[in-house]
Design a protein around this motif. Structure first.
Motif, PDB file in Angstrom:
ATOM      1  N   PRO A  76       0.807  -1.222   0.000  1.00 57.97           N
ATOM      2  CA  PRO A  76       0.000   0.000   0.000  1.00 57.97           C
ATOM      3  C   PRO A  76       0.842   1.275   0.000  1.00 57.97           C
ATOM      4  O   PRO A  76       2.023   1.263   0.327  1.00 57.97           O
ATOM      5  CB  PRO A  76      -0.809  -0.114   1.296  1.00 57.97           C
ATOM      6  N   HIS A  77       0.182   2.351  -0.383  1.00 52.91           N
ATOM      7  CA  HIS A  77       0.747   3.693  -0.260  1.00 52.91           C
ATOM      8  C   HIS A  77       0.361   4.231   1.117  1.00 52.91           C
ATOM      9  O   HIS A  77      -0.645   3.819   1.694  1.00 52.91           O
ATOM     10  CB  HIS A  77       0.156   4.628  -1.319  1.00 52.91           C
ATOM     11  N   LEU A  78       1.134   5.186   1.606  1.00 50.75           N
ATOM     12  CA  LEU A  78       0.869   5.788   2.905  1.00 50.75           C
ATOM     13  C   LEU A  78       0.992   7.292   2.780  1.00 50.75           C
ATOM     14  O   LEU A  78       1.973   7.796   2.228  1.00 50.75           O
ATOM     15  CB  LEU A  78       1.876   5.261   3.934  1.00 50.75           C
ATOM     16  N   LEU A  79       0.011   8.008   3.285  1.00 50.83           N
ATOM     17  CA  LEU A  79       0.061   9.463   3.387  1.00 50.83           C
ATOM     18  C   LEU A  79       0.306   9.773   4.860  1.00 50.83           C
ATOM     19  O   LEU A  79      -0.582   9.607   5.702  1.00 50.83           O
ATOM     20  CB  LEU A  79      -1.243  10.085   2.896  1.00 50.83           C
ATOM     21  N   VAL A  80       1.531  10.163   5.170  1.00 53.68           N
ATOM     22  CA  VAL A  80       1.963  10.312   6.558  1.00 53.68           C
ATOM     23  C   VAL A  80       2.353  11.758   6.837  1.00 53.68           C
ATOM     24  O   VAL A  80       2.973  12.408   5.985  1.00 53.68           O
ATOM     25  CB  VAL A  80       3.123   9.326   6.857  1.00 53.68           C
ATOM     26  N   PRO A  81       1.983  12.301   8.017  1.00 53.58           N
ATOM     27  CA  PRO A  81       2.417  13.659   8.354  1.00 53.58           C
ATOM     28  C   PRO A  81       3.936  13.734   8.375  1.00 53.58           C
ATOM     29  O   PRO A  81       4.600  12.834   8.902  1.00 53.58           O
ATOM     30  CB  PRO A  81       1.849  13.897   9.754  1.00 53.58           C
ATOM     31  N   GLU A  82       4.482  14.782   7.791  1.00 52.03           N
ATOM     32  CA  GLU A  82       5.952  14.937   7.751  1.00 52.03           C
ATOM     33  C   GLU A  82       6.555  14.806   9.147  1.00 52.03           C
ATOM     34  O   GLU A  82       7.588  14.173   9.311  1.00 52.03           O
ATOM     35  CB  GLU A  82       6.330  16.301   7.156  1.00 52.03           C
ATOM     36  N   GLU A  83       5.904  15.392  10.153  1.00 52.21           N
ATOM     37  CA  GLU A  83       6.473  15.361  11.499  1.00 52.21           C
ATOM     38  C   GLU A  83       6.435  13.961  12.124  1.00 52.21           C
ATOM     39  O   GLU A  83       7.131  13.705  13.102  1.00 52.21           O
ATOM     40  CB  GLU A  83       5.797  16.394  12.416  1.00 52.21           C
ATOM     41  N   TYR A 139       4.470  -1.835   8.577  1.00 52.67           N
ATOM     42  CA  TYR A 139       4.068  -2.309   7.250  1.00 52.67           C
ATOM     43  C   TYR A 139       2.900  -3.295   7.353  1.00 52.67           C
ATOM     44  O   TYR A 139       1.936  -3.202   6.599  1.00 52.67           O
ATOM     45  CB  TYR A 139       5.251  -2.954   6.543  1.00 52.67           C
ATOM     46  N   ALA A 140       2.973  -4.223   8.300  1.00 54.48           N
ATOM     47  CA  ALA A 140       1.882  -5.188   8.479  1.00 54.48           C
ATOM     48  C   ALA A 140       0.593  -4.469   8.873  1.00 54.48           C
ATOM     49  O   ALA A 140      -0.490  -4.837   8.396  1.00 54.48           O
ATOM     50  CB  ALA A 140       2.261  -6.233   9.520  1.00 54.48           C
ATOM     51  N   ILE A 144      -5.115  -3.037   6.129  1.00 52.55           N
ATOM     52  CA  ILE A 144      -6.182  -2.237   5.517  1.00 52.55           C
ATOM     53  C   ILE A 144      -6.469  -2.882   4.170  1.00 52.55           C
ATOM     54  O   ILE A 144      -5.593  -2.968   3.317  1.00 52.55           O
ATOM     55  CB  ILE A 144      -5.763  -0.759   5.321  1.00 52.55           C
ATOM     56  N   THR A 145      -7.683  -3.332   3.965  1.00 56.95           N
ATOM     57  CA  THR A 145      -8.016  -4.022   2.720  1.00 56.95           C
ATOM     58  C   THR A 145      -8.963  -3.207   1.841  1.00 56.95           C
ATOM     59  O   THR A 145      -9.192  -3.573   0.694  1.00 56.95           O
ATOM     60  CB  THR A 145      -8.635  -5.404   2.999  1.00 56.95           C
ATOM     61  N   ASP A 146      -9.506  -2.129   2.378  1.00 60.88           N
ATOM     62  CA  ASP A 146     -10.342  -1.242   1.578  1.00 60.88           C
ATOM     63  C   ASP A 146      -9.442  -0.314   0.771  1.00 60.88           C
ATOM     64  O   ASP A 146      -8.223  -0.339   0.915  1.00 60.88           O
ATOM     65  CB  ASP A 146     -11.270  -0.421   2.475  1.00 60.88           C
ATOM     66  N   TYR A 147     -10.044   0.549  -0.034  1.00 59.87           N
ATOM     67  CA  TYR A 147      -9.244   1.490  -0.814  1.00 59.87           C
ATOM     68  C   TYR A 147      -8.546   2.523   0.055  1.00 59.87           C
ATOM     69  O   TYR A 147      -7.578   3.137  -0.366  1.00 59.87           O
ATOM     70  CB  TYR A 147     -10.086   2.192  -1.871  1.00 59.87           C
ATOM     71  N   VAL A 150      -3.896   5.258   4.710  1.00 61.55           N
ATOM     72  CA  VAL A 150      -3.395   4.156   3.901  1.00 61.55           C
ATOM     73  C   VAL A 150      -4.238   4.056   2.644  1.00 61.55           C
ATOM     74  O   VAL A 150      -5.468   4.075   2.710  1.00 61.55           O
ATOM     75  CB  VAL A 150      -3.461   2.816   4.678  1.00 61.55           C
ATOM     76  N   PHE A 151      -3.583   3.959   1.498  1.00 63.80           N
ATOM     77  CA  PHE A 151      -4.255   3.711   0.219  1.00 63.80           C
ATOM     78  C   PHE A 151      -3.928   2.280  -0.171  1.00 63.80           C
ATOM     79  O   PHE A 151      -2.793   1.975  -0.536  1.00 63.80           O
ATOM     80  CB  PHE A 151      -3.778   4.674  -0.866  1.00 63.80           C
ATOM     81  N   ALA A 152      -4.909   1.407  -0.094  1.00 60.58           N
ATOM     82  CA  ALA A 152      -4.694  -0.015  -0.350  1.00 60.58           C
ATOM     83  C   ALA A 152      -5.672  -0.500  -1.416  1.00 60.58           C
ATOM     84  O   ALA A 152      -6.373   0.287  -2.038  1.00 60.58           O
ATOM     85  CB  ALA A 152      -4.874  -0.800   0.954  1.00 60.58           C
TER      86      ALA A 152
END
Length: 182
Positions: A14-21, A43-44, A49-52, A65-67
């Motif tokens: 998956p992709h992850l959108l994480v706060p810079e801090e 990572y696990a 997360i199995t949805d979008y 999480v973008f999954a």
């Protein structure tokens, strides 16, 4: 792929959108053993997360999480304060994406009963990094992009789009209270 947009690829996860801090707190595949319910690695947790899209904590903050599918993700901000995280699954011509996002069928899919929905509250800075969830935040090895949004709460909606010329997952980010589809 061509380069109209900044496509961020992963190695299949998956992709992850994480706060810079919060980047230094994200450990990616460090300690990863298997995709089991008791694997505590970051990572696990993202892979569960199995949805979008879904939210997971990183310390006192949350990451998005973008999954669900494998394909590059790009951020396409819009002047009205909204924006789309578009995931490329199959596109004949990258130039078709911007026009497709204006098509009423996208609005119908995003407001329809099959669309996923969650409320996402940003960090106080609104500065994020789109990364491969397998990467450690303090040692980004893969592609990544900085995403800056006004701090606040957002309605997130996700839909699978399949037309004659493109297949995408669109994850629309709309400030809460601004033309919300609730």
């Amino acid at each position: 792929m061509t380069d109209l947009y900044d496509w961020i690829e992963t190695n299949g996860g998956p992709h992850l959108l994480v706060p810079e801090e919060a980047l230094p707190e994200w450990r990616g595949i460090e300690g990863w053993t298997e995709l089991s319910e008791d694997d505590p690695s970051d990572y696990a947790r993202a892979c569960r997360i199995t949805d979008y899209m879904g939210l997971i904590p990183i310390g006192q903050r949350q990451a998005l999480v973008f999954a669900g599918e494998v394909g590059g993700v790009a951020w396409l901000p819009r002047a009205d304060g909204n924006g789309d995280f578009v995931q490329w699954l199959g596109v004949d011509d990258e130039a078709d994406i911007a026009g497709a996002l204006q098509d009423p069928i996208i609005e119908e899919l995003l407001s329809g009963p099959d669309a996923e929905h969650l409320i996402f509250t940003t960090s106080s800075s609104g500065v994020y990094r789109l990364i491969d969830a397998a990467d450690r935040g303090d040692e980004l090895l893969g592609q990544n992009a900085q995403i800056v949004v006004p701090p606040g709460a957002y309605d997130m909606r996700a839909a699978y789009v399949d037309t004659e010329t493109l297949i995408l997952v669109v994850r629309r980010m709309t400030p809460r209270g601004a033309m919300s589809m609730d």
